[in-house]
Design a protein around this motif. Structure first.
Motif, PDB file in Angstrom:
ATOM      1  N   THR A  29      38.357   1.252  21.146  1.00 39.04           N
ATOM      2  CA  THR A  29      37.770   1.895  22.322  1.00 39.04           C
ATOM      3  C   THR A  29      38.837   2.604  23.137  1.00 39.04           C
ATOM      4  O   THR A  29      38.656   3.746  23.574  1.00 39.04           O
ATOM      5  CB  THR A  29      37.045   0.862  23.193  1.00 39.04           C
ATOM      6  OG1 THR A  29      36.108   0.124  22.400  1.00 39.04           O
ATOM      7  CG2 THR A  29      36.299   1.536  24.339  1.00 39.04           C
ATOM      8  N   CYS A  33      39.758   7.000  23.981  1.00 36.17           N
ATOM      9  CA  CYS A  33      39.962   7.605  25.293  1.00 36.17           C
ATOM     10  C   CYS A  33      41.343   8.231  25.456  1.00 36.17           C
ATOM     11  O   CYS A  33      41.598   8.919  26.456  1.00 36.17           O
ATOM     12  CB  CYS A  33      39.766   6.557  26.390  1.00 36.17           C
ATOM     13  SG  CYS A  33      38.072   5.963  26.537  1.00 36.17           S
ATOM     14  N   ALA A  52      33.008   8.239  30.615  1.00 35.15           N
ATOM     15  CA  ALA A  52      33.856   7.363  29.805  1.00 35.15           C
ATOM     16  C   ALA A  52      34.321   6.154  30.608  1.00 35.15           C
ATOM     17  O   ALA A  52      34.411   5.043  30.078  1.00 35.15           O
ATOM     18  CB  ALA A  52      35.056   8.160  29.281  1.00 35.15           C
ATOM     19  N   HIS A  55      31.769   3.400  30.391  1.00 33.88           N
ATOM     20  CA  HIS A  55      31.772   2.701  29.105  1.00 33.88           C
ATOM     21  C   HIS A  55      32.901   1.677  29.057  1.00 33.88           C
ATOM     22  O   HIS A  55      32.718   0.553  28.579  1.00 33.88           O
ATOM     23  CB  HIS A  55      31.923   3.692  27.954  1.00 33.88           C
ATOM     24  CG  HIS A  55      30.709   4.532  27.706  1.00 33.88           C
ATOM     25  ND1 HIS A  55      29.524   4.007  27.216  1.00 33.88           N
ATOM     26  CD2 HIS A  55      30.490   5.864  27.857  1.00 33.88           C
ATOM     27  CE1 HIS A  55      28.634   4.978  27.082  1.00 33.88           C
ATOM     28  NE2 HIS A  55      29.196   6.110  27.465  1.00 33.88           N
ATOM     29  N   HIS A 153      28.913   1.250  22.026  1.00 38.29           N
ATOM     30  CA  HIS A 153      29.418   2.092  23.115  1.00 38.29           C
ATOM     31  C   HIS A 153      30.550   3.005  22.653  1.00 38.29           C
ATOM     32  O   HIS A 153      30.775   4.044  23.274  1.00 38.29           O
ATOM     33  CB  HIS A 153      29.846   1.227  24.295  1.00 38.29           C
ATOM     34  CG  HIS A 153      28.700   0.830  25.163  1.00 38.29           C
ATOM     35  ND1 HIS A 153      28.277   1.580  26.235  1.00 38.29           N
ATOM     36  CD2 HIS A 153      27.835  -0.212  25.083  1.00 38.29           C
ATOM     37  CE1 HIS A 153      27.229   1.006  26.800  1.00 38.29           C
ATOM     38  NE2 HIS A 153      26.939  -0.087  26.113  1.00 38.29           N
ATOM     39  N   LEU A 157      30.246   6.694  23.614  1.00 32.18           N
ATOM     40  CA  LEU A 157      31.344   7.339  24.332  1.00 32.18           C
ATOM     41  C   LEU A 157      31.615   8.721  23.754  1.00 32.18           C
ATOM     42  O   LEU A 157      31.785   9.703  24.497  1.00 32.18           O
ATOM     43  CB  LEU A 157      32.582   6.448  24.251  1.00 32.18           C
ATOM     44  CG  LEU A 157      33.740   6.740  25.198  1.00 32.18           C
ATOM     45  CD1 LEU A 157      34.564   5.477  25.399  1.00 32.18           C
ATOM     46  CD2 LEU A 157      34.637   7.849  24.704  1.00 32.18           C
TER      47      LEU A 157
END
Length: 428
Positions: A29, A33, A52, A55, A153, A157
């Motif tokens: 995750t 990002c 974002a 999330h 997610h 995202l």
């Protein structure tokens, strides 16, 4: 770029396989990002596409609420209001911060959310190291649900980010280093026949499954056939050129009303320029490749195309029966493409897993004998069983290991921002 997105707790903190899996999912995750600027983290261009930052916080809220609070005696909330602020369902409680306003919340900052994630990671690993034996089974069950939830997610995202970036006139790319799809012709479409008969539908055996995939039950299928691959952008352009968006006889009544209200003339993200059709992708604007599967279409568009082609969409039992004996691999998020690819040469069914979620003709509802679970984690799927349609197979944004033949995704028939496409079906 934000190095603080990545959990700061080292993998060596615990040797347990649960801890290693937890850290793997959380790092993934964070890695999604890494290409973002702070301004990208807070954008929300429509109610369904969360920022974002949300999330990142919501997935941490899950572990804090359902694991740390009930099982870690030394736990203290990072912030007392986060339990409310990052709960998916606070808008259903009549409060003041509906989902439509997530992008208006400048505080907590992105940096604060990343510190929140790091604190949750540290305490979750402490819990896995110190939990009493009598709680280990329930902790393991909740941990697996939380990791599957975070993988959901991860996909959201990416798809939310694509929509949030698409409204910017600069058409900024999420990543400019993604590989381009191969420049090739589409594979010829063939048909794969199935005899029908009594088959079983739903999850069986070992491994994780959501409650909506159960109970396994028998269904009767008439003989049918499925197209060997997904419908391509080139084939869909033929539908468009033949007046597909101007012919009400091809559309369901609700679909035609939706088309008229929204002004649809092409799939989402498509733009017509002097040199032809282009589409917005996670690597910015790209020419529409005729051999790629057509993506980002609603159920209404998929159904209209199938009617135009003289075919139909498969029902979910047909799709699962056809996919049941196939290996669960394909162009998933781990391939690194983050966009659908042309079908590979070969006989049989192609692109059943990955590339695009495939619309089916099945309304999303409960299987016979379905009983929604009760308790803290009992709200996941039953409450959504109304006015939505089932999709199958995963997409290029779905994490590998998070998809299976029995997986039931669901969206409203007008939704288009997910990686959604179609495969034709017909009676044998």
């Amino acid at each position: 770029m934000h190095a603080q997105h990545t959990p700061v707790v080292p993998a060596s903190r615990s040797g347990r396989s649960q801890a290693e899996r937890y850290l793997d999912v959380r790092r993934c995750t964070g890695a999604l990002c890494e290409p973002l600027e702070t301004e990208d983290d807070v954008s929300q261009a429509m109610p369904s596409a969360s920022p974002a930052k949300w999330h990142l916080a919501h997935t941490s809220w899950f572990f804090e609420t359902f694991l740390l609070e009930p099982f870690l005696t030394t736990h203290r909330p990072f912030h007392p209001d986060y339990r409310y602020l990052f709960n998916s369902y606070y808008e259903q409680l009549g409060e003041m911060h509906p989902r439509t306003q997530r992008g208006l919340l400048s505080r907590p900052t992105v940096a604060e959310v990343c510190r929140y994630r790091a604190r949750v990671d540290e305490q979750l690993l402490e819990l896995l190291e110190t939990a009493p034996a009598e709680h280990c089974s329930e902790i393991g069950r909740r941990l697996e649900i939380g990791l599957q939830h975070e993988q959901q997610h991860q996909e959201l995202l990416l798809t939310d980010l694509q929509y949030n970036l698409s409204v910017n006139p600069l058409r900024p790319a999420y990543r400019v280093d993604l590989p381009l799809p191969p420049d090739c012709a589409a594979e010829p479409l063939a048909w794969v026949e199935f005899a029908g008969g009594i088959t079983e539908l739903g999850h069986a055996g070992e491994g994780f499954a959501w409650d909506n995939e159960q109970p396994r039950h028998r269904v009767l299928l008439q003989p049918f056939r499925l197209a060997s691959r997904l419908v391509t952008a080139g084939e869909y352009r033929e539908f468009m050129a033949d007046g597909g968006y101007r012919r009400p006889e091809l559309w369901l009544s609700d679909g035609w009303a939706c088309l008229r209200k929204a002004g649809w003339q092409a799939p989402l993200y498509w733009e017509q320029r002097d040199d032809g059709w282009w589409r917005f992708t996670l690597m910015g604007m790209q020419p529409v490749h005729p051999a790629l599967p057509v993506s980002h279409i609603s159920y209404y568009e998929a159904d209209a195309y199938a009617r135009w082609a003289g075919r139909r969409l498969p029902v979910e039992a047909e799709w699962e029966h056809a996919a049941g004996g196939l290996p669960v691999n394909g162009n998933l998020a781990d391939s690194g493409h983050l966009q659908p690819l042309p079908a590979s040469p070969g006989a049989g069914l192609q692109q059943m897993f990955g590339d695009l979620w495939e619309w089916t003709a099945s309304p999303y509802g409960a299987y016979p004998g379905f009983c929604p679970p009760t308790g803290a984690l009992g709200e996941y799927n039953g409450k959504f069983m109304c006015n939505q349609m089932v999709l199958r197979g995963g997409s290029c944004a779905t994490p590998a290991g998070h998809i299976r033949a029995s997986y039931r995704n669901f969206f409203y028939p007008h939704d288009r921002w997910q990686f959604q496409g179609l495969r034709l079906a017909d009676n044998a």
